[in-house]
Scaffold this motif. Structure first.
Motif, PDB file in Angstrom:
ATOM      1  N   ALA A 102      40.884  40.601  36.955  1.00 24.24           N
ATOM      2  CA  ALA A 102      41.833  40.403  38.085  1.00 24.24           C
ATOM      3  C   ALA A 102      40.385  42.062  38.927  1.00 24.24           C
ATOM      4  CB  ALA A 102      43.237  40.814  38.011  1.00 24.24           C
ATOM      5  N   ALA A 103      40.235  42.474  38.721  1.00 26.38           N
ATOM      6  CA  ALA A 103      39.597  43.552  38.578  1.00 26.38           C
ATOM      7  C   ALA A 103      38.272  43.617  39.552  1.00 26.38           C
ATOM      8  CB  ALA A 103      39.378  44.421  38.182  1.00 26.38           C
ATOM      9  N   ASP A 104      37.409  41.663  39.579  1.00 27.71           N
ATOM     10  CA  ASP A 104      36.465  41.794  39.894  1.00 27.71           C
ATOM     11  C   ASP A 104      36.641  40.442  41.395  1.00 27.71           C
ATOM     12  OD1 ASP A 104      35.172  42.554  37.641  1.00 27.71           O
ATOM     13  OD2 ASP A 104      35.573  41.011  35.846  1.00 27.71           O
ATOM     14  N   LEU A 105      38.366  40.121  41.606  1.00 33.18           N
ATOM     15  CA  LEU A 105      37.924  39.648  42.761  1.00 33.18           C
ATOM     16  C   LEU A 105      38.088  39.973  44.071  1.00 33.18           C
ATOM     17  CD1 LEU A 105      41.441  37.978  41.516  1.00 33.18           C
ATOM     18  CD2 LEU A 105      38.845  36.217  41.255  1.00 33.18           C
ATOM     19  N   VAL A 106      37.454  38.994  44.593  1.00 30.27           N
ATOM     20  CA  VAL A 106      36.716  39.699  46.553  1.00 30.27           C
ATOM     21  C   VAL A 106      38.157  39.269  47.211  1.00 30.27           C
ATOM     22  CG1 VAL A 106      35.609  39.445  47.701  1.00 30.27           C
ATOM     23  CG2 VAL A 106      34.740  39.187  45.956  1.00 30.27           C
ATOM     24  N   ASN A 107      38.237  40.152  47.775  1.00 33.36           N
ATOM     25  CA  ASN A 107      39.770  40.183  48.479  1.00 33.36           C
ATOM     26  C   ASN A 107      39.163  39.182  49.494  1.00 33.36           C
ATOM     27  OD1 ASN A 107      41.820  42.189  47.395  1.00 33.36           O
ATOM     28  ND2 ASN A 107      40.967  43.767  48.305  1.00 33.36           N
ATOM     29  N   TYR A 108      39.907  38.770  50.594  1.00 32.92           N
ATOM     30  CA  TYR A 108      40.164  37.938  51.364  1.00 32.92           C
ATOM     31  C   TYR A 108      40.635  38.690  52.687  1.00 32.92           C
ATOM     32  CZ  TYR A 108      41.335  33.946  48.246  1.00 32.92           C
ATOM     33  OH  TYR A 108      41.238  32.903  47.037  1.00 32.92           O
TER      34      TYR A 108
END
Length: 80
Positions: free
Chosen positions: A19-25
């Motif tokens: 989850a910490a590695d996800l890029v925001n849309y």
């Protein structure tokens, strides 16, 4: 009822560990997101971010201008 899908139609939900590695849309992006306290994903539009959560406006929401926060890993790209 049962539904059949091919592997191309399946969207994977990232595990909590990633989850910490996800890029925001970006603002205005159409996405699929799990509506809080359900197991169902609905279309929504990104209207903001807060830490590991995304602020969304779900399509068809009864309350006008209602913004709902959803855990980032439960916000997926809209299939297209």
């Amino acid at each position: 009822p049962s539904f059949k899908a091919t592997y191309k139609e399946v969207l994977l939900i990232p595990p909590v560990s990633e989850a910490a590695d996800l890029v925001n849309y970006p603002y205005g992006t159409k996405v699929l997101a799990r509506y809080p306290e359900t197991t169902t994903f609905y279309t929504a539009v990104v209207v903001g971010h807060r830490k590991d959560r995304v602020k969304l406006k779900f399509d068809g929401e009864d309350e006008v201008n209602k913004e709902t926060e959803v855990e980032r890993r439960l916000v997926l790209p809209f299939p297209g």
